[in-house]
Design a protein around this motif. Sequence first.
Motif, short mmCIF file in Angstrom:
data_model
loop_
_atom_site.label_atom_id
_atom_site.label_comp_id
_atom_site.label_asym_id
_atom_site.label_seq_id
_atom_site.Cartn_x
_atom_site.Cartn_y
_atom_site.Cartn_z
N MET A 134 0.83 -1.20 0.00
CA MET A 134 0.00 0.00 0.00
C MET A 134 0.86 1.25 0.00
SD MET A 134 -3.33 -0.91 2.37
CE MET A 134 -2.44 -1.70 3.71
N THR A 135 1.98 1.19 0.72
CA THR A 135 2.88 2.34 0.78
C THR A 135 3.68 2.50 -0.50
OG1 THR A 135 3.09 2.15 3.19
CG2 THR A 135 4.82 3.35 2.03
N GLN A 136 4.19 1.41 -1.01
CA GLN A 136 5.13 1.48 -2.13
C GLN A 136 4.46 1.67 -3.49
OE1 GLN A 136 7.47 -2.09 -1.72
NE2 GLN A 136 8.48 -1.38 0.16
N ARG A 137 3.30 1.06 -3.70
CA ARG A 137 2.68 1.20 -5.02
C ARG A 137 1.20 1.56 -4.97
NH1 ARG A 137 0.32 -3.42 -7.41
NH2 ARG A 137 0.35 -5.31 -6.14
N GLY A 138 0.72 1.97 -3.79
CA GLY A 138 -0.63 2.51 -3.68
C GLY A 138 -1.74 1.51 -3.89
N VAL A 139 -1.46 0.23 -3.70
CA VAL A 139 -2.49 -0.77 -3.88
C VAL A 139 -3.56 -0.64 -2.79
CG1 VAL A 139 -1.40 -2.56 -2.47
CG2 VAL A 139 -2.86 -3.22 -4.38
N GLU A 140 -4.81 -0.96 -3.14
CA GLU A 140 -5.89 -1.00 -2.17
C GLU A 140 -6.23 -2.45 -1.85
OE1 GLU A 140 -9.15 1.18 -3.78
OE2 GLU A 140 -8.21 3.14 -3.43
N VAL A 141 -6.83 -2.66 -0.67
CA VAL A 141 -7.15 -4.01 -0.22
C VAL A 141 -8.55 -4.01 0.38
CG1 VAL A 141 -6.49 -5.95 1.24
CG2 VAL A 141 -4.72 -4.41 0.33
N ALA A 142 -9.35 -5.00 0.00
CA ALA A 142 -10.65 -5.24 0.64
C ALA A 142 -10.64 -6.66 1.17
CB ALA A 142 -11.79 -5.04 -0.35
N LEU A 143 -10.87 -6.82 2.46
CA LEU A 143 -10.91 -8.13 3.10
C LEU A 143 -12.34 -8.44 3.49
CD1 LEU A 143 -9.73 -10.64 4.47
CD2 LEU A 143 -9.21 -9.22 6.46
N LEU A 144 -12.89 -9.52 2.94
CA LEU A 144 -14.23 -10.00 3.28
C LEU A 144 -14.08 -11.26 4.11
CD1 LEU A 144 -14.62 -8.28 0.61
CD2 LEU A 144 -16.70 -9.62 0.27
N THR A 165 -5.90 2.11 10.79
CA THR A 165 -4.61 2.79 10.65
C THR A 165 -4.05 2.75 9.23
OG1 THR A 165 -3.48 0.75 11.34
CG2 THR A 165 -3.99 2.38 13.06
N HIS A 166 -4.76 2.09 8.30
CA HIS A 166 -4.32 1.99 6.91
C HIS A 166 -5.50 2.36 6.00
CE1 HIS A 166 -1.40 -0.47 9.10
NE2 HIS A 166 -0.56 -0.21 8.12
N PRO A 167 -5.57 3.60 5.52
CA PRO A 167 -6.72 4.05 4.73
C PRO A 167 -6.98 3.22 3.47
CG PRO A 167 -5.36 5.90 5.43
CD PRO A 167 -4.60 4.67 5.77
N GLY A 168 -5.97 2.54 2.95
CA GLY A 168 -6.18 1.75 1.74
C GLY A 168 -6.75 0.37 1.99
N PHE A 169 -7.03 0.06 3.26
CA PHE A 169 -7.49 -1.28 3.64
C PHE A 169 -8.90 -1.18 4.22
CE2 PHE A 169 -8.00 -4.84 6.54
CZ PHE A 169 -7.33 -5.89 5.93
N ARG A 170 -9.84 -1.95 3.65
CA ARG A 170 -11.20 -2.00 4.19
C ARG A 170 -11.52 -3.43 4.64
NH1 ARG A 170 -15.87 0.92 0.90
NH2 ARG A 170 -16.91 0.53 2.90
N TYR A 171 -12.17 -3.52 5.78
CA TYR A 171 -12.47 -4.81 6.39
C TYR A 171 -13.99 -4.99 6.47
CZ TYR A 171 -13.10 -8.20 10.19
OH TYR A 171 -13.50 -9.26 10.96
N PHE A 172 -14.49 -6.04 5.81
CA PHE A 172 -15.92 -6.31 5.74
C PHE A 172 -16.24 -7.64 6.44
CE2 PHE A 172 -14.98 -3.67 2.10
CZ PHE A 172 -16.03 -2.77 2.03
N PRO A 173 -16.65 -7.62 7.71
CA PRO A 173 -17.16 -8.85 8.32
C PRO A 173 -18.53 -9.17 7.72
CG PRO A 173 -16.52 -7.21 9.97
CD PRO A 173 -16.61 -6.52 8.67
#
Length: 247
Positions: A134-144, A165-173
């Motif tokens: 996420m820091t090095q190449r701006g990738v986004e992540v969604a965890l379901l 703490t990581h704006p590019g990461f979303r967590y979906f329970p």
Amino acid sequence: MKLVARRMIAPTVAHLSFERDDGQPLPCIPGQFIQIHFDYADGSAARRSYSIAVGRALDAPADGRVDIAVSYVPGGAATALFEALDIGATLNASGPFGRFCLYPNDANRRYLLIGTGTGITPYRAMLSQLAQQMTQRGVEVALLQGARTPEELLYGDEFRAFAETHPGFRYFPCLSRELPAEGSAHAHADVRHGYVQNVLPELAPDPANDIAYLCGNPDMVDATFEALKEIGLPVPMIRREKYVSNK
């Protein structure tokens, strides 16, 4: 390996921490697994596979620590082995094995990480690596993460804290039976009611920019794989690992 700690992370799932008793490191790539070797009551050999649950930064030195998540299955031979294992006791293991990992040449813009049960474990190990990407190449992540109830969200507090703490990461329970009570620790805006494959369209998977990882219950993996193929994700961009509860 020597058992050094045990804690329950769900009503029927234990997080076990081991150390190699020879003091040597265990180099591994986040997403890999080990095999535990033991004998059935009749003396025949058995083995079970468990994803390594601890992640390290890519430049961190390897050590001898091995953390795994173990589902307790009533009447299971492996369950009996782990339940009877005292702190300080040892067992035999081999590995690490597997290629359910992040690839260094990935050029995607987003990862879709989808897991149920202990199939969520590899993603916990990947968190340090994902933070770097996420820091090095701006990738986004969604965890379901699929579970029946809030109590079965393995490592849910850790995933939520990482998302905060990581704006590019979303967590979906994704809870199929019971939603968290209002004001509880598990209640937040990204909680969804239903199975992970039913929530997937909300994220609008993009065949040109997404790579999906599927891990856990075989029925979920198969259903989500077919859904992603219908959307147009190329098969090489859908990486799968099925978890089967062995007795």
